[in-house]
Design a protein around this motif. Sequence first.
Motif, PDB file in Angstrom:
ATOM      1  N   THR A   1      42.528  61.357  86.459  1.00  0.00           N
ATOM      2  CA  THR A   1      43.758  61.588  87.209  1.00  0.00           C
ATOM      3  C   THR A   1      44.813  62.249  86.329  1.00  0.00           C
ATOM      4  O   THR A   1      45.492  63.207  86.757  1.00  0.00           O
ATOM      5  CB  THR A   1      44.296  60.248  87.767  1.00  0.00           C
ATOM      6  OG1 THR A   1      43.266  59.634  88.540  1.00  0.00           O
ATOM      7  CG2 THR A   1      45.532  60.438  88.604  1.00  0.00           C
ATOM      8  N   ALA A   2      44.971  61.775  85.087  1.00  0.00           N
ATOM      9  CA  ALA A   2      45.942  62.386  84.173  1.00  0.00           C
ATOM     10  C   ALA A   2      45.559  63.834  83.864  1.00  0.00           C
ATOM     11  O   ALA A   2      46.427  64.719  83.799  1.00  0.00           O
ATOM     12  CB  ALA A   2      46.018  61.567  82.889  1.00  0.00           C
ATOM     13  N   PHE A   3      44.273  64.108  83.692  1.00  0.00           N
ATOM     14  CA  PHE A   3      43.821  65.472  83.401  1.00  0.00           C
ATOM     15  C   PHE A   3      44.116  66.410  84.575  1.00  0.00           C
ATOM     16  O   PHE A   3      44.620  67.526  84.389  1.00  0.00           O
ATOM     17  CB  PHE A   3      42.316  65.460  83.091  1.00  0.00           C
ATOM     18  CG  PHE A   3      41.744  66.808  82.817  1.00  0.00           C
ATOM     19  CD1 PHE A   3      42.078  67.510  81.671  1.00  0.00           C
ATOM     20  CD2 PHE A   3      40.860  67.393  83.716  1.00  0.00           C
ATOM     21  CE1 PHE A   3      41.552  68.759  81.417  1.00  0.00           C
ATOM     22  CE2 PHE A   3      40.330  68.644  83.473  1.00  0.00           C
ATOM     23  CZ  PHE A   3      40.668  69.329  82.318  1.00  0.00           C
ATOM     24  N   ILE A   4      43.841  65.957  85.797  1.00  0.00           N
ATOM     25  CA  ILE A   4      44.105  66.794  86.984  1.00  0.00           C
ATOM     26  C   ILE A   4      45.606  67.026  87.129  1.00  0.00           C
ATOM     27  O   ILE A   4      46.051  68.136  87.452  1.00  0.00           O
ATOM     28  CB  ILE A   4      43.499  66.139  88.242  1.00  0.00           C
ATOM     29  CG1 ILE A   4      41.959  66.197  88.162  1.00  0.00           C
ATOM     30  CG2 ILE A   4      43.985  66.804  89.513  1.00  0.00           C
ATOM     31  CD1 ILE A   4      41.249  65.437  89.250  1.00  0.00           C
ATOM     32  N   THR A   5      46.414  65.987  86.866  1.00  0.00           N
ATOM     33  CA  THR A   5      47.874  66.150  86.934  1.00  0.00           C
ATOM     34  C   THR A   5      48.356  67.184  85.929  1.00  0.00           C
ATOM     35  O   THR A   5      49.201  68.035  86.247  1.00  0.00           O
ATOM     36  CB  THR A   5      48.561  64.792  86.680  1.00  0.00           C
ATOM     37  OG1 THR A   5      48.050  63.837  87.610  1.00  0.00           O
ATOM     38  CG2 THR A   5      50.063  64.888  86.815  1.00  0.00           C
TER      39      THR A   5
ATOM     40  N   LEU B   1      35.065  52.207  84.023  1.00  0.00           N
ATOM     41  CA  LEU B   1      35.183  53.062  85.197  1.00  0.00           C
ATOM     42  C   LEU B   1      36.652  53.308  85.542  1.00  0.00           C
ATOM     43  O   LEU B   1      37.049  54.446  85.824  1.00  0.00           O
ATOM     44  CB  LEU B   1      34.461  52.425  86.380  1.00  0.00           C
ATOM     45  CG  LEU B   1      34.445  53.207  87.681  1.00  0.00           C
ATOM     46  CD1 LEU B   1      33.680  54.510  87.497  1.00  0.00           C
ATOM     47  CD2 LEU B   1      33.850  52.395  88.790  1.00  0.00           C
ATOM     48  N   THR B   2      37.473  52.255  85.514  1.00  0.00           N
ATOM     49  CA  THR B   2      38.890  52.443  85.820  1.00  0.00           C
ATOM     50  C   THR B   2      39.574  53.289  84.749  1.00  0.00           C
ATOM     51  O   THR B   2      40.449  54.102  85.070  1.00  0.00           O
ATOM     52  CB  THR B   2      39.600  51.084  85.948  1.00  0.00           C
ATOM     53  OG1 THR B   2      39.350  50.327  84.761  1.00  0.00           O
ATOM     54  CG2 THR B   2      39.102  50.311  87.150  1.00  0.00           C
ATOM     55  N   SER B   3      39.164  53.116  83.492  1.00  0.00           N
ATOM     56  CA  SER B   3      39.735  53.965  82.435  1.00  0.00           C
ATOM     57  C   SER B   3      39.348  55.422  82.655  1.00  0.00           C
ATOM     58  O   SER B   3      40.176  56.330  82.475  1.00  0.00           O
ATOM     59  CB  SER B   3      39.240  53.501  81.065  1.00  0.00           C
ATOM     60  OG  SER B   3      39.648  52.186  80.824  1.00  0.00           O
ATOM     61  N   PHE B   4      38.113  55.649  83.066  1.00  0.00           N
ATOM     62  CA  PHE B   4      37.655  57.019  83.332  1.00  0.00           C
ATOM     63  C   PHE B   4      38.439  57.627  84.493  1.00  0.00           C
ATOM     64  O   PHE B   4      38.866  58.788  84.437  1.00  0.00           O
ATOM     65  CB  PHE B   4      36.160  57.014  83.639  1.00  0.00           C
ATOM     66  CG  PHE B   4      35.633  58.343  84.051  1.00  0.00           C
ATOM     67  CD1 PHE B   4      35.451  59.362  83.129  1.00  0.00           C
ATOM     68  CD2 PHE B   4      35.332  58.598  85.386  1.00  0.00           C
ATOM     69  CE1 PHE B   4      34.973  60.600  83.506  1.00  0.00           C
ATOM     70  CE2 PHE B   4      34.850  59.822  85.776  1.00  0.00           C
ATOM     71  CZ  PHE B   4      34.680  60.836  84.836  1.00  0.00           C
TER      72      PHE B   4
END
Length: 155
Positions: free
Chosen positions: A106-110, A98-101
């Motif tokens: 977050t990286a994708f949205i950034t 879950l934390t990896s997801f």
Amino acid sequence: MYPNDTPHLPVQRAVEVHHPTPCPPAVPVSAPLVPVQPNTVPAVASIVLPDGRVVTGYAINPVQPAPVAAKPAVSRTAVNVALGGAGFLAVCGGLMLLTSFIAALTAFITQLIILAAVIFGGWIAVQIFSANGHRAGGITFNIRRAVFKRNKFHG
């Protein structure tokens, strides 16, 4: 003592003799006899007491305790602890996923925000620096030669 008795003479009493009365048989004579297996007849034992008397009777076998149920190779507590540990590891693995997801999301949205800023900034730059761009209501200043003397502009 009675008042007429002399203190030095013992009192004579009558002796009573009791004779035992035979008991009637417990099993009626007319009842059929059940044959007894030879293995079930208990052994007769005789014991000589210290004063010389002999006591004869059947030997009583000691009562055998009920067999104790065999303990399992692994205790129930150990099994419960192991199952709890396996469940904890499964939950930790799920939380790690879950934390990896969340980190990947977050990286994708950034990256999407950065891409939008680059595209929008490029569009703005093209609008500003285009030679044939027409702006409504704008004033164009063409400065060919400017002379600055003593902080004064002479055009």
